[in-house]
Write an enzyme that holds these catalytic residues in place. Structure first.
Site, mmCIF file in Angstrom:
data_model
loop_
_atom_site.group_PDB
_atom_site.id
_atom_site.type_symbol
_atom_site.label_atom_id
_atom_site.label_comp_id
_atom_site.label_asym_id
_atom_site.label_seq_id
_atom_site.Cartn_x
_atom_site.Cartn_y
_atom_site.Cartn_z
ATOM 1 N N GLU A 54 25.428 49.527 112.867
ATOM 2 C CA GLU A 54 25.712 48.707 114.161
ATOM 3 C C GLU A 54 24.760 48.726 115.199
ATOM 4 O O GLU A 54 24.554 47.733 115.842
ATOM 5 C CB GLU A 54 27.172 49.512 114.656
ATOM 6 C CG GLU A 54 28.313 49.445 113.892
ATOM 7 C CD GLU A 54 29.631 50.199 114.459
ATOM 8 O OE1 GLU A 54 29.333 51.321 114.480
ATOM 9 O OE2 GLU A 54 30.567 49.561 114.973
ATOM 10 N N GLY A 84 27.686 53.891 112.750
ATOM 11 C CA GLY A 84 27.120 53.270 113.990
ATOM 12 C C GLY A 84 25.462 53.135 113.610
ATOM 13 O O GLY A 84 24.848 52.446 114.487
ATOM 14 N N GLU A 100 33.326 53.740 107.806
ATOM 15 C CA GLU A 100 34.367 54.506 108.768
ATOM 16 C C GLU A 100 35.807 54.711 107.996
ATOM 17 O O GLU A 100 36.371 55.547 108.475
ATOM 18 C CB GLU A 100 34.574 53.752 109.993
ATOM 19 C CG GLU A 100 33.350 53.767 110.898
ATOM 20 C CD GLU A 100 32.023 52.879 110.699
ATOM 21 O OE1 GLU A 100 32.154 52.215 109.518
ATOM 22 O OE2 GLU A 100 31.255 52.688 111.680
ATOM 23 N N ALA A 151 27.702 57.597 113.839
ATOM 24 C CA ALA A 151 28.046 58.284 114.902
ATOM 25 C C ALA A 151 28.119 59.728 114.855
ATOM 26 O O ALA A 151 28.466 60.249 113.556
ATOM 27 C CB ALA A 151 29.417 57.792 115.361
HETATM 28 N N1 COA Z 1 27.491 62.775 112.143
HETATM 29 C C1 COA Z 1 26.942 64.129 112.080
HETATM 30 N N2 COA Z 1 26.353 64.763 111.224
HETATM 31 C C2 COA Z 1 25.895 64.005 110.261
HETATM 32 C C3 COA Z 1 26.155 62.760 110.091
HETATM 33 C C4 COA Z 1 27.049 62.329 110.905
HETATM 34 N N3 COA Z 1 27.338 60.769 110.975
HETATM 35 N N4 COA Z 1 25.556 62.355 109.165
HETATM 36 C C5 COA Z 1 24.796 63.291 108.608
HETATM 37 N N5 COA Z 1 24.853 64.602 109.247
HETATM 38 C C6 COA Z 1 24.360 65.678 109.119
HETATM 39 C C7 COA Z 1 25.068 66.708 107.987
HETATM 40 O O1 COA Z 1 26.283 67.098 108.429
HETATM 41 C C8 COA Z 1 23.882 67.614 107.459
HETATM 42 O O2 COA Z 1 24.077 68.761 108.660
HETATM 43 P P1 COA Z 1 23.704 70.311 108.169
HETATM 44 O O3 COA Z 1 22.465 70.248 107.749
HETATM 45 O O4 COA Z 1 24.036 71.040 109.474
HETATM 46 O O5 COA Z 1 25.008 70.316 107.346
HETATM 47 C C9 COA Z 1 22.481 66.566 107.839
HETATM 48 O O6 COA Z 1 23.278 65.581 108.645
HETATM 49 C C10 COA Z 1 22.264 66.028 106.681
HETATM 50 O O7 COA Z 1 23.321 65.465 105.940
HETATM 51 P P2 COA Z 1 23.685 65.491 104.411
HETATM 52 O O8 COA Z 1 25.276 65.184 104.374
HETATM 53 O O9 COA Z 1 23.618 67.171 104.075
HETATM 54 O O10 COA Z 1 22.619 64.724 103.733
HETATM 55 P P3 COA Z 1 22.977 63.917 102.281
HETATM 56 O O11 COA Z 1 21.576 63.737 101.819
HETATM 57 O O12 COA Z 1 23.650 65.174 101.423
HETATM 58 O O13 COA Z 1 23.855 62.727 102.631
HETATM 59 C C11 COA Z 1 24.520 60.898 103.912
HETATM 60 C C12 COA Z 1 23.354 61.867 103.248
HETATM 61 C C13 COA Z 1 24.171 59.873 104.862
HETATM 62 C C14 COA Z 1 25.377 60.125 102.702
HETATM 63 C C15 COA Z 1 25.602 61.661 104.563
HETATM 64 O O14 COA Z 1 25.111 62.578 105.499
HETATM 65 C C16 COA Z 1 26.879 60.947 105.008
HETATM 66 O O15 COA Z 1 27.865 60.451 104.221
HETATM 67 N N6 COA Z 1 26.851 61.033 106.466
HETATM 68 C C17 COA Z 1 27.927 60.401 107.073
HETATM 69 C C18 COA Z 1 27.927 58.739 106.983
HETATM 70 C C19 COA Z 1 28.941 58.259 107.621
HETATM 71 O O16 COA Z 1 30.287 58.522 107.425
HETATM 72 N N7 COA Z 1 28.665 57.854 108.946
HETATM 73 C C20 COA Z 1 29.690 56.870 109.551
HETATM 74 C C21 COA Z 1 30.113 57.888 110.782
HETATM 75 S S1 COA Z 1 31.464 56.889 111.850
#
Ligand code: COA
Length: 264
Positions: free
Chosen positions: A113, A110, A133, A65
């Site tokens: 999901e 999400g 989460e 999400a």
């Molecule tokens: N919501 C909003 N933005 C998100 C996102 C999310 N769930 N997941 C990634 N992004 C955005 C990042 O903020 C970043 O934006 P920016 O370039 O403007 O800073 C961009 O997507 C790239 O992500 P980044 O974190 O830089 O890539 P990474 O390769 O270092 O890491 C993940 C990849 C997937 C491990 C990491 O993005 C992450 O942990 N995301 C959240 C996962 C999560 O907790 N999901 C459950 C949400 S309820």
């Protein structure tokens, strides 16, 4: 037509690509509105026989999400968001036409999901799954606690939810979360091959398979309306006998020829 999705219809298969790669295809309000609308299209457009959902880019299916969108929500707003997400995902799960997920990278929160709301999942060898989460002080809000438990069992679901562990494609396959692993390049071809096989079967029988398997969990009131899975199965089985496709299928078998199903 959609601001967050790309769609392409070919051979009856609608490819739905979530297209916000700079945010790793995170699910926000607009994506939910578009997914809701595209599922109306899947339900109502007779040209569409099946669908596959994937993510744009080679890094993520959906990274969760949109954390930025809900970070300041009240509990009331959180509950509304959860209901909205659940409803859209139920629309996918209850689709009378097959909808599969082609997971091409991160399927977190999400995203996992969404993949689980599809009828089944395939993934590329760089895919990663998880419900992280609790890392955000949250729990899944779009059916993850229910669907992951049904797919992989209670103990493993508890562990993945509680530890926020991210698992790779091989582990997802071992746990029955995905049915097939391919290389990234072969993923969409595999999805299309599976859907073309399904499309060669009787469409009404396929929609009844979806309906009956969805209520295999007798406690799930979202599907059962108080009716048991066996009762629903018997009724659906009986209904098949009034269809042309059932007559065509049985006749073709007897005449030793390939059936020509029409969806009637
Ligand atoms: N919501 C909003 N933005 C998100 C996102 C999310 N769930 N997941 C990634 N992004 C955005 C990042 O903020 C970043 O934006 P920016 O370039 O403007 O800073 C961009 O997507 C790239 O992500 P980044 O974190 O830089 O890539 P990474 O390769 O270092 O890491 C993940 C990849 C997937 C491990 C990491 O993005 C992450 O942990 N995301 C959240 C996962 C999560 O907790 N999901 C459950 C949400 S309820």
């Amino acid at each position: 037509m959609y601001t967050t999705l790309l769609t392409n219809l070919e051979n009856g298969i609608l490819t739905i690509t979530i297209n916000c790669p700079d945010k790793l295809n995170a699910l926000n309000k607009d994506v939910f509105n578009d997914l809701d609308a595209v599922m109306d299209e899947v339900y109502n457009n007779n040209e569409i026989k099946s669908a596959v959902i994937t993510g744009a880019g080679n890094k993520a299916f959906v990274a969760g999400a949109d954390i930025a969108e809900f970070s300041a929500f009240t509990s009331e707003e959180g509950m509304v968001l959860s209901k909205r997400g659940q409803d859209v995902f139920f629309k996918i799960e209850k689709s009378p036409k097959p909808v599969i997920a082609a997971v091409n990278g991160f399927a977190l929160g999400g995203g996992c999901e969404l993949a689980m709301a599809c009828h089944f999942r395939i993934c590329s060898d760089n895919a990663k799954f998880g419900q992280p989460e609790v890392n955000l002080g949250l729990i899944p809000g779009y059916g993850g606690t229910q669907r992951l438990t049904k797919l992989i069992g209670k103990g493993k679901s508890m562990e993945l939810h509680m530890t926020a562990q991210i698992i790779d494609a091989q582990e997802a396959y071992r746990l029955n979360l995905v049915n097939h692993i391919t290389t990234a390049d072969a993923l969409m071809d595999k999805a299309k091959e599976l859907l073309l096989t399904i499309q060669s079967k009787a469409p009404l029988a396929i929609s009844k398979i979806i309906e009956c398997i969805n209520i295999a969990d007798l406690n799930d009131s979202a599907f059962t309306n108080g009716e048991s899975g066996y009762d629903r199965e018997a009724k659906a089985f009986g209904n098949c006998f009034s269809t042309s496709d059932m007559k065509e299928g049985t006749t073709a078998f007897i005449e030793k020829r390939k059936a020509n199903f029409t969806g009637k």
